[in-house]
Design a protein around this motif. Structure first.
Motif, PDB file in Angstrom:
ATOM      1  N   LEU A 162      26.373  32.114  63.552  1.00 19.40           N
ATOM      2  CA  LEU A 162      26.091  33.284  62.284  1.00 19.40           C
ATOM      3  C   LEU A 162      24.657  33.753  62.184  1.00 19.40           C
ATOM      4  O   LEU A 162      23.825  33.050  62.020  1.00 19.40           O
ATOM      5  N   ALA A 163      24.531  35.321  62.086  1.00 18.71           N
ATOM      6  CA  ALA A 163      23.412  35.750  61.829  1.00 18.71           C
ATOM      7  C   ALA A 163      22.399  35.445  62.548  1.00 18.71           C
ATOM      8  O   ALA A 163      21.047  35.629  62.333  1.00 18.71           O
ATOM      9  N   GLY A 164      22.654  35.180  63.999  1.00 21.39           N
ATOM     10  CA  GLY A 164      21.367  34.768  65.007  1.00 21.39           C
ATOM     11  C   GLY A 164      20.607  33.730  64.761  1.00 21.39           C
ATOM     12  O   GLY A 164      19.195  33.495  65.016  1.00 21.39           O
ATOM     13  N   GLY A 165      20.959  32.730  63.806  1.00 17.51           N
ATOM     14  CA  GLY A 165      20.307  31.725  63.245  1.00 17.51           C
ATOM     15  C   GLY A 165      19.299  31.897  62.054  1.00 17.51           C
ATOM     16  O   GLY A 165      18.697  30.875  61.656  1.00 17.51           O
ATOM     17  N   VAL A 193      18.353  27.966  68.997  1.00 17.21           N
ATOM     18  CA  VAL A 193      19.124  29.140  69.392  1.00 17.21           C
ATOM     19  C   VAL A 193      18.735  29.698  70.917  1.00 17.21           C
ATOM     20  O   VAL A 193      19.535  29.834  71.559  1.00 17.21           O
ATOM     21  N   ALA A 194      17.492  29.320  71.161  1.00 19.16           N
ATOM     22  CA  ALA A 194      17.115  29.668  72.370  1.00 19.16           C
ATOM     23  C   ALA A 194      17.541  28.769  73.578  1.00 19.16           C
ATOM     24  O   ALA A 194      18.046  29.221  74.737  1.00 19.16           O
ATOM     25  N   GLY A 195      17.726  27.515  73.197  1.00 17.82           N
ATOM     26  CA  GLY A 195      18.517  26.556  74.090  1.00 17.82           C
ATOM     27  C   GLY A 195      20.183  26.867  74.217  1.00 17.82           C
ATOM     28  O   GLY A 195      20.660  26.738  75.106  1.00 17.82           O
ATOM     29  N   LEU A 196      20.436  27.317  73.144  1.00 18.48           N
ATOM     30  CA  LEU A 196      21.926  27.558  72.932  1.00 18.48           C
ATOM     31  C   LEU A 196      22.321  28.871  74.046  1.00 18.48           C
ATOM     32  O   LEU A 196      23.327  28.773  74.732  1.00 18.48           O
ATOM     33  N   ARG A 197      21.669  29.760  73.646  1.00 16.18           N
ATOM     34  CA  ARG A 197      21.959  30.834  74.797  1.00 16.18           C
ATOM     35  C   ARG A 197      21.261  30.786  76.284  1.00 16.18           C
ATOM     36  O   ARG A 197      21.942  31.365  76.975  1.00 16.18           O
ATOM     37  N   ALA A 198      20.371  29.769  76.338  1.00 13.76           N
ATOM     38  CA  ALA A 198      20.079  29.377  77.565  1.00 13.76           C
ATOM     39  C   ALA A 198      21.486  28.790  78.359  1.00 13.76           C
ATOM     40  O   ALA A 198      21.712  28.741  79.693  1.00 13.76           O
ATOM     41  N   ALA A 199      22.037  27.996  77.639  1.00 14.82           N
ATOM     42  CA  ALA A 199      23.028  27.159  78.122  1.00 14.82           C
ATOM     43  C   ALA A 199      24.296  27.689  78.284  1.00 14.82           C
ATOM     44  O   ALA A 199      25.469  27.427  79.011  1.00 14.82           O
ATOM     45  N   ALA A 200      24.516  28.890  77.455  1.00 13.75           N
ATOM     46  CA  ALA A 200      25.749  29.791  77.481  1.00 13.75           C
ATOM     47  C   ALA A 200      25.841  30.430  78.742  1.00 13.75           C
ATOM     48  O   ALA A 200      25.140  31.222  79.270  1.00 13.75           O
ATOM     49  N   VAL A 201      27.253  30.528  79.187  1.00 11.94           N
ATOM     50  CA  VAL A 201      27.407  31.411  80.351  1.00 11.94           C
ATOM     51  C   VAL A 201      28.188  32.862  80.012  1.00 11.94           C
ATOM     52  O   VAL A 201      27.735  33.611  80.939  1.00 11.94           O
ATOM     53  N   HIS A 257      12.591  22.620  58.358  1.00 11.91           N
ATOM     54  CA  HIS A 257      12.022  22.240  59.646  1.00 11.91           C
ATOM     55  C   HIS A 257      12.444  22.777  60.775  1.00 11.91           C
ATOM     56  O   HIS A 257      13.841  22.969  60.942  1.00 11.91           O
ATOM     57  N   ALA A 258      11.845  22.853  61.958  1.00  7.23           N
ATOM     58  CA  ALA A 258      12.149  23.249  63.330  1.00  7.23           C
ATOM     59  C   ALA A 258      13.146  22.319  63.981  1.00  7.23           C
ATOM     60  O   ALA A 258      12.916  20.924  63.955  1.00  7.23           O
ATOM     61  N   ASP A 259      14.113  22.758  64.659  1.00  8.92           N
ATOM     62  CA  ASP A 259      14.921  21.864  65.852  1.00  8.92           C
ATOM     63  C   ASP A 259      15.443  20.894  65.342  1.00  8.92           C
ATOM     64  O   ASP A 259      15.461  19.656  65.836  1.00  8.92           O
ATOM     65  N   VAL A 260      16.095  21.053  63.928  1.00  4.34           N
ATOM     66  CA  VAL A 260      17.026  19.929  63.584  1.00  4.34           C
ATOM     67  C   VAL A 260      18.506  19.801  64.021  1.00  4.34           C
ATOM     68  O   VAL A 260      19.107  18.817  63.959  1.00  4.34           O
TER      69      VAL A 260
END
Length: 403
Positions: free
Chosen positions: A334-337, A303-311, A273-276
């Protein structure tokens, strides 16, 4: 280095095909169930005149499956899944007269074009993984051209029973509905391959490390049990009350992702499932936490939220990415999700024996569709019980279980 010099360092298609052939030969020699099936199919030719469109991870074990279908008279048009295609196996399959789209470096956009290429070839049967081909056939309004097919995954079965419910007029046998596959492939093979891949990719030890397994379906069960067997401390996140109850009785800590986030060292999603695993939990993780997914689609970790939050972010290698946050913490992805046991470094996937079993389920289910589609209900359905029991008997015999 000049462009010509760079090109000269790349393996030729012949070199790739030879490498793929050697790997397939080894794996073929350790899949006795499919070996027997190839002999049977060569005699009765259940797929004569049929074109099977496939979307499935292209790796050596899959090549043995496709050889088996081809021996039964099938014409094969196939593509892999995003990030898990192995180029040497593609080269080998092309040399066997199959049409294969895709490469390891394909973008997600190119992957969608590969799926379209399979459908453009006008298959009349589908071997699907994640429901992508079935969804594509519906979008094209071409369902009348399909006799039927199979679906490999829980994720695909969920799509067939939700967004595609009532619009699939042909039978689709969901391989992952089989209890035989759930036990042999999902629990034991995925459990083993995920733990093995974690150790191989990260070179981190399991004993004493704190793991959070998100999802306690068959795959999650296997991951949790294999981690604990090697000395890991394991917590389970599960929203289904009955599965959470089972996990608790199996001796695992049971909690929510947010509550267990500060405790865990490694987080592995296995739900379909998505967004767990969202930023609410990621923001509470300690410095250096590792995030990995073994579900079919790369959507379980945000992953999108993770990368958006990363500096800042940095690729350590092709399977490890470090993402730094403003508060001084960092996490490892790992492995881009994507499915890290198939899309990560040196991908091996599930054990040969488990895939021999799982792919025999595929071949016999596809044969049932090819020879008796009119007797099957339209839409998603489980593997027929007689097929499960036949394969269980054959698998027990190859394991010498009575000795």
């Amino acid at each position: 280095m000049s462009t010509a010099e760079q090109q000269s360092t790349q393996p030729s298609s012949t070199d790739l095909a030879e490498k793929g052939a050697a790997r397939v030969e080894w794996i073929r020699s350790r899949m006795p169930l499919l070996a027997a099936m190839r002999e049977e199919f060569a005699e009765r030719q259940p797929f004569a005149g049929r074109r099977i469109g496939m979307s499935l991870h292209i790796e050596p074990k899959t090549a043995v499956l496709l050889e088996t279908l081809q021996a039964g008279g099938a014409e094969i048009v196939s593509t892999g899944n995003h990030g898990s295609t192995q180029d040497d196996v593609v080269a080998f399959l092309l040399g066997q007269g199959m049409t294969v789209f895709g490469s390891r470096d394909d973008t997600l956009e190119q992957h969608h074009l590969n799926l379209a290429g399979v459908l453009d070839a006008a298959p009349d049967m589908l071997l699907d993984n994640g429901g992508d081909l079935a969804a594509g056939i519906v979008a094209r309004g071409a369902t009348a051209s399909i006799l039927g097919g199979t679906e490999e995954t829980t994720s695909g079965g969920d799509r067939l029973r939700s967004e595609l419910a009532g619009v699939i007029p042909f039978p689709v046998i969901v391989i992952n509905d089989s209890l035989l596959k759930a036990i042999g492939e999902n629990k034991h093979a995925v459990g083993q391959s995920v733990v093995e891949s974690f150790m191989r990719i990260t070179n981190l030890m399991v004993p004493g490390r704190r793991f959070v397994v998100v999802g306690y379906g068959w795959c999650g069960r296997g991951v949790a049990h294999y981690l604990r067997a090697l000395g890991g401390k394991v917590a389970v996140v599960e929203v289904d009350e009955l599965k959470a109850f089972e996990a608790a009785l199996d001796g695992f800590r049971v909690s929510t992702a947010v509550d267990v986030a500060p405790w865990g060292d490694v987080f592995i999603t296995a739900t379909g499932h998505a967004d767990v695993l969202t930023m609410d939990a990621i923001e509470r993780m300690h410095d250096g936490a590792v995030l990995a997914n073994c579900g079919h689609f790369p959507w379980e970790i945000d992953v999108a939220g993770l990368r958006a939050a990363a500096v800042a972010s940095r690729e350590i290698d092709d399977a490890i990415e470090r993402l730094d946050f403003a508060d001084g913490r960092h996490v490892i992805l790992l492995a881009g999700g994507r499915m890290f046991n198939l899309a990560g470094r040196e991908p091996k996937g599930n054990s040969l024996e488990s895939m021999d079993l799982g792919f025999l389920l595929q071949t016999l289910s596809l044969e049932r569709v090819a020879t008796a589609a009119a007797s099957l209900a339209p839409g998603a359905q489980p593997v027929p019980d007689d097929i499960d029991r036949t394969i269980a008997r054959r698998m027990l015999a190859t394991m010498h279980a009575a000795e």
